[in-house]
Design an enzyme around this catalytic site. Structure first.
Site, PDB file in Angstrom:
ATOM      1  N   HIS A  30      19.489  29.445 -20.895  1.00 35.79           N
ATOM      2  CA  HIS A  30      20.463  29.610 -21.973  1.00 35.79           C
ATOM      3  C   HIS A  30      20.191  28.605 -23.082  1.00 35.79           C
ATOM      4  O   HIS A  30      19.884  27.443 -22.824  1.00 35.79           O
ATOM      5  CB  HIS A  30      21.886  29.388 -21.460  1.00 35.79           C
ATOM      6  CG  HIS A  30      22.462  30.577 -20.747  1.00 35.79           C
ATOM      7  ND1 HIS A  30      22.665  31.785 -21.364  1.00 35.79           N
ATOM      8  CD2 HIS A  30      22.896  30.725 -19.470  1.00 35.79           C
ATOM      9  CE1 HIS A  30      23.202  32.636 -20.507  1.00 35.79           C
ATOM     10  NE2 HIS A  30      23.335  32.023 -19.349  1.00 35.79           N
ATOM     11  N   CYS A  76      17.218  32.082 -26.158  1.00 37.60           N
ATOM     12  CA  CYS A  76      17.766  32.928 -27.218  1.00 37.60           C
ATOM     13  C   CYS A  76      17.649  32.272 -28.594  1.00 37.60           C
ATOM     14  O   CYS A  76      17.646  31.061 -28.725  1.00 37.60           O
ATOM     15  CB  CYS A  76      19.230  33.263 -26.935  1.00 37.60           C
ATOM     16  SG  CYS A  76      19.471  34.349 -25.517  1.00 37.60           S
ATOM     17  N   ARG A  85      14.227  35.930 -29.575  1.00 37.67           N
ATOM     18  CA  ARG A  85      13.865  34.983 -28.532  1.00 37.67           C
ATOM     19  C   ARG A  85      12.915  33.939 -29.101  1.00 37.67           C
ATOM     20  O   ARG A  85      12.115  34.222 -29.987  1.00 37.67           O
ATOM     21  CB  ARG A  85      13.171  35.695 -27.353  1.00 37.67           C
ATOM     22  CG  ARG A  85      14.037  36.707 -26.630  1.00 37.67           C
ATOM     23  CD  ARG A  85      15.111  36.035 -25.796  1.00 37.67           C
ATOM     24  NE  ARG A  85      15.891  37.008 -25.032  1.00 37.67           N
ATOM     25  CZ  ARG A  85      16.990  37.597 -25.460  1.00 37.67           C
ATOM     26  NH1 ARG A  85      17.432  37.311 -26.679  1.00 37.67           N
ATOM     27  NH2 ARG A  85      17.629  38.463 -24.715  1.00 37.67           N
TER      28      ARG A  85
END
Length: 231
Positions: free
Chosen positions: A130, A199, A208
């Site tokens: 994340h 991300c 990405r």
């Protein structure tokens, strides 16, 4: 009319309060919980290693050459099997690496893309994390630069990878970034590679960010920390 205005005003205040609380939950509380979970995963791994568990047998290698597990066991889905360190992100930065990239797995740390190479093996060992929420493990991902070290251990060996390219921006459908020989990586022949993905933008997921690295060196844990982790 006065009653209607008062009711609408109170409703707006209530909705605003709920939104503020939700944002506080996303920004703060999920991070606190995730940090605790990740610390617990690391503690569990280190206890297992200290007790002699999860220590794969490795084939002999020439001095300085990467050592590879002999017939490595498959990773267990959703379970941590390694710890990652990235000095560029801070000398206290360390995260557990778990098998799989499901949502519940990435809440506990970084996730290894199932089907990509295992740690230190020939191919492309690929890991996702994340950017924000759940501990923000890759919040500072854009700071990574070619030459930076990415160090991992599985309890028996230290693996030091060196970043060659990135951060490279692409779209989520570009799954070639985790191929054994990624098309845009600059690599021209098979090797022992590492791909990290997260991300982009920081609070979105329309794109990405990718970095690619090669396995630079290995050493047994008994030899102490690798040079990249020494201050």
């Amino acid at each position: 009319m006065r009653l209607v205005v008062r009711t609408v005003s109170e409703l707006c205040i209530t909705v605003g309060t709920v939104i503020v609380l939700f944002v506080a939950y996303v920004l703060f509380w999920t991070g606190v919980k995730a940090d605790t979970v990740m610390d617990d995963e690391i503690d569990r791994l280190q206890r297992q290693w200290a007790e002699g568990e999860i220590r794969p047998t490795r084939t002999a290698a020439a001095p300085g050459a990467p050592a590879a597990p002999a017939e490595p066991a498959a990773y267990e889905n959703g379970r941590a099997f390694a710890i990652m360190y990235i000095p560029r992100l801070g000398f206290t930065w360390n995260k557990p690496v778990l098998e799989g990239t499901r949502t519940d797995t990435l809440k506990k740390g970084l996730g290894h893309y199932a089907g990509t190479a295992q740690l230190g093996q020939r191919g492309n060992f690929s890991v996702a994390g994340h950017r924000r929420t759940y501990g923000d493990p890759f919040k500072d991902f854009p700071r990574l630069r070619p030459g930076d070290a990415v160090v991992l251990t599985d309890g028996t060996t230290w693996f030091t990878y060196r970043i060659d390219k990135g951060p490279y921006k692409t779209v989520p459908t570009d799954i070639e970034v985790i191929d054994p020989l990624p098309r845009m990586s600059g690599y021209t022949r098979p090797g022992r590679y590492l791909t990290l993905t997260t991300c982009e933008p920081e609070w979105g997921h329309s794109h990405r960010l990718i970095v690619w690295a090669h396995l630079d060196s290995t050493q047994p844990v008994e030899a102490g920390k690798p040079a990249a982790l020494r201050r």
